[in-house]
Write a protein that holds these residues in place. Sequence first.
Motif, PDB file in Angstrom:
ATOM      1  N   HIS A  27       0.837  -1.195   0.000  1.00 28.36           N
ATOM      2  CA  HIS A  27       0.000   0.000   0.000  1.00 28.36           C
ATOM      3  C   HIS A  27       0.876   1.252   0.000  1.00 28.36           C
ATOM      4  N   ALA A  28       1.953   1.231   0.772  1.00 24.75           N
ATOM      5  CA  ALA A  28       2.855   2.385   0.817  1.00 24.75           C
ATOM      6  C   ALA A  28       3.522   2.611  -0.538  1.00 24.75           C
ATOM      7  N   VAL A  29       3.937   1.542  -1.185  1.00 25.07           N
ATOM      8  CA  VAL A  29       4.537   1.658  -2.517  1.00 25.07           C
ATOM      9  C   VAL A  29       3.513   2.229  -3.489  1.00 25.07           C
ATOM     10  N   ALA A  37      -4.762   0.954  -3.549  1.00 29.97           N
ATOM     11  CA  ALA A  37      -4.394  -0.309  -2.909  1.00 29.97           C
ATOM     12  C   ALA A  37      -4.671  -1.505  -3.818  1.00 29.97           C
ATOM     13  N   SER A  38      -5.791  -1.487  -4.530  1.00 33.86           N
ATOM     14  CA  SER A  38      -6.117  -2.600  -5.428  1.00 33.86           C
ATOM     15  C   SER A  38      -5.113  -2.713  -6.573  1.00 33.86           C
ATOM     16  N   ASP A  39      -4.515  -1.593  -6.932  1.00 37.45           N
ATOM     17  CA  ASP A  39      -3.589  -1.586  -8.063  1.00 37.45           C
ATOM     18  C   ASP A  39      -2.401  -2.520  -7.825  1.00 37.45           C
ATOM     19  N   GLU A  59     -12.702 -12.124 -10.983  1.00 35.22           N
ATOM     20  CA  GLU A  59     -12.907 -13.361 -10.222  1.00 35.22           C
ATOM     21  C   GLU A  59     -11.863 -13.529  -9.124  1.00 35.22           C
ATOM     22  N   HIS A  60     -10.610 -13.186  -9.428  1.00 33.82           N
ATOM     23  CA  HIS A  60      -9.542 -13.321  -8.430  1.00 33.82           C
ATOM     24  C   HIS A  60      -9.701 -12.333  -7.272  1.00 33.82           C
ATOM     25  N   THR A  61     -10.242 -11.155  -7.563  1.00 38.09           N
ATOM     26  CA  THR A  61     -10.298 -10.099  -6.553  1.00 38.09           C
ATOM     27  C   THR A  61     -11.671  -9.906  -5.926  1.00 38.09           C
ATOM     28  N   ASN A  62     -12.685 -10.496  -6.527  1.00 33.56           N
ATOM     29  CA  ASN A  62     -14.058 -10.303  -6.065  1.00 33.56           C
ATOM     30  C   ASN A  62     -14.522  -8.851  -6.225  1.00 33.56           C
TER      31      ASN A  62
END
Length: 147
Positions: A27-29, A37-39, A59-62
Amino acid sequence: MSTREELTAELQERMVRFIAEVILFNHAVSAKLGLGASDSQFMTLLRSYGPLTPRQLSEHTNLTSGTVTGVIDRLESFGLITRQPDPHDRRKVLVTPSFEAIQEKLAPLYEEQGRRLQAVLATRSDHDLRVIADFFADTIANADPLP
């Protein structure tokens, strides 16, 4: 509680803390680059699985298709991914990591963490490394998909 029960409880607690530390670091990066954050999670998925369709990422992340599209658009604007036609189905697009951009923009931010991990691993025997690798392989293989 037996020694084995105490040890397994300690391992579980340390695993939870390790996961939290990795997520917080990612998240910091992402924040340093101006990403969400999702990126960083999408980049991890693409690194682990290779090119994926937007549906597979969903599908992987919902996450919803709209959210996935937003993340893809953002990553593409940063040059971290490209959309390419699926060679097996022209109706689909594959989200593909741009390794040149990753090396330029992301890799430097992870270098110190990589050095620290290598220093820890250097203190372990080949046998210990095999046990650790097997543990992670088994943990990944037995992970439940998202609810």
